[in-house]
Design a protein around this motif. Sequence first.
Motif, PDB file in Angstrom:
ATOM      1  N   ARG A 166      38.229  40.832  42.511  1.00 27.72           N
ATOM      2  CA  ARG A 166      39.647  40.707  42.166  1.00 27.72           C
ATOM      3  C   ARG A 166      40.376  42.053  42.197  1.00 27.72           C
ATOM      4  NH1 ARG A 166      37.530  37.097  38.206  1.00 27.72           N
ATOM      5  NH2 ARG A 166      37.866  38.604  36.509  1.00 27.72           N
ATOM      6  N   THR A 167      39.636  43.162  42.148  1.00 24.57           N
ATOM      7  CA  THR A 167      40.309  44.463  42.236  1.00 24.57           C
ATOM      8  C   THR A 167      40.891  44.693  43.623  1.00 24.57           C
ATOM      9  OG1 THR A 167      38.342  45.728  42.933  1.00 24.57           O
ATOM     10  CG2 THR A 167      38.700  45.443  40.546  1.00 24.57           C
ATOM     11  N   GLY A 220      40.028  47.983  35.123  1.00 31.16           N
ATOM     12  CA  GLY A 220      41.040  47.241  35.881  1.00 31.16           C
ATOM     13  C   GLY A 220      42.433  47.766  35.629  1.00 31.16           C
ATOM     14  N   GLY A 229      45.831  50.114  43.391  1.00 34.87           N
ATOM     15  CA  GLY A 229      45.979  48.810  42.758  1.00 34.87           C
ATOM     16  C   GLY A 229      46.913  47.870  43.486  1.00 34.87           C
ATOM     17  N   SER A 232      45.184  44.536  43.737  1.00 35.33           N
ATOM     18  CA  SER A 232      44.457  43.998  42.583  1.00 35.33           C
ATOM     19  C   SER A 232      45.205  42.831  41.963  1.00 35.33           C
ATOM     20  CB  SER A 232      44.239  45.088  41.531  1.00 35.33           C
ATOM     21  OG  SER A 232      45.466  45.567  41.031  1.00 35.33           O
TER      22      SER A 232
END
Length: 401
Positions: A166-167, A220, A229, A232
């Motif tokens: 998910r990052t 995260g 990011g 993400s």
Amino acid sequence: MAEFQKPFFTSSSEQIEGEYVAGVAAIQEGNFSAASIHFGNAARGGHVSALFNLSLLWGGGSVTPYDFDLAADCWYKAAEAGHPRAKDVLWQLEAADRGGFGADNLAKFAEEAASGDSLVPSIMICAARFYDVICRKYGATVDVIAYELDAAATSDFDFVHYFVKRTGIDTGFYDGGLNRLKPGSAADQITDGLNKLHVAMRRSGVSDKLAVMARCSIVGHIIAKSPYGDRSQPLRGVDTFFNNEPLEGGEMLGIFGQKPKDGPPNSVGEAKKLIERLGQSRGGEIIRAGALSGNVFCQIFLSQAGLSIPKERRSDKVQHDLAMFTEMAAKSGDAGSQFNLGKLYMDKIDASAEYLDQDDIDNIKQAKYWYGMASKQGLPEAMKSLKNLEVFNFLKLKGVI
């Protein structure tokens, strides 16, 4: 939950107080998503205790998305409004935000919390923001992310591998990160601090799985705040972290009090029909749920809705949502939203000031980054805005931008 004690504030409005009471009832029933909605409604009506309770809900990861900045904002506002518990521990957040809290202090507070198998909101908020600050302050962001994700890739927990996915960061970025740290370097000390925090949480009674989730969430947050990011996904709370099911609009586990019967729209026409059929309030809930769960159209739709409101008429809530959904859409790769996010950063600069302060410089850096992202996709107005920012290139001489 022990944190939710007798309220400091009672509203003179029956409707607002009713929302707060409904939020408390939802907490007692274990329905944190519904509590978040009720407290949010009460907080928008000026209910100070609801505002503080939101910082607890969001800071402790009780609901998805897990938003540390939003939780900190509620903490600051509750303290400013006079909430005693928010004021008493505000020094912790202030210390974290200036990078002065200290890894040892965090670990000490975590161990002494004796929280059982739950995340302490104040510790989680301070940890996420503190480590983000010092990563940027000491230029350690890349090495810390690479180390943490490389370590996560060897985990025995499937949910950790789902988190890494998910990052949105490619394997090539972090592969070998465990072996890159130089002993005694800033990144080495930061990852050592995260190790200490994990151990302290375990000693406090937090299960191994939840302590691992806490570390993933802190990492995260660092990723989400970094230039890496842009792909993400929003951080997940305890309610959804331990599975890899997509968070679609109809699967938000009651984030709006009940499961929507209609899925999120994917076009202006669908959004119009949804609102016409269900009304603006219910339709808006579904669109918001879709945006929070990663639906790019819904993110763009809410961003554009916020931008359509004149600046002088935007409330704090509207301004917050505008920035949040524009950033989500920008990170999802929408060029127009990337350009608009750059403009939002430029709007924060005081053009009448004689000198640029550090906040102005940081906003210019962010604007240049997002204009650059939109320019790579060929957006003409982004290219023009990026060129206009060349006037600030002299700041490079000072090593600022």
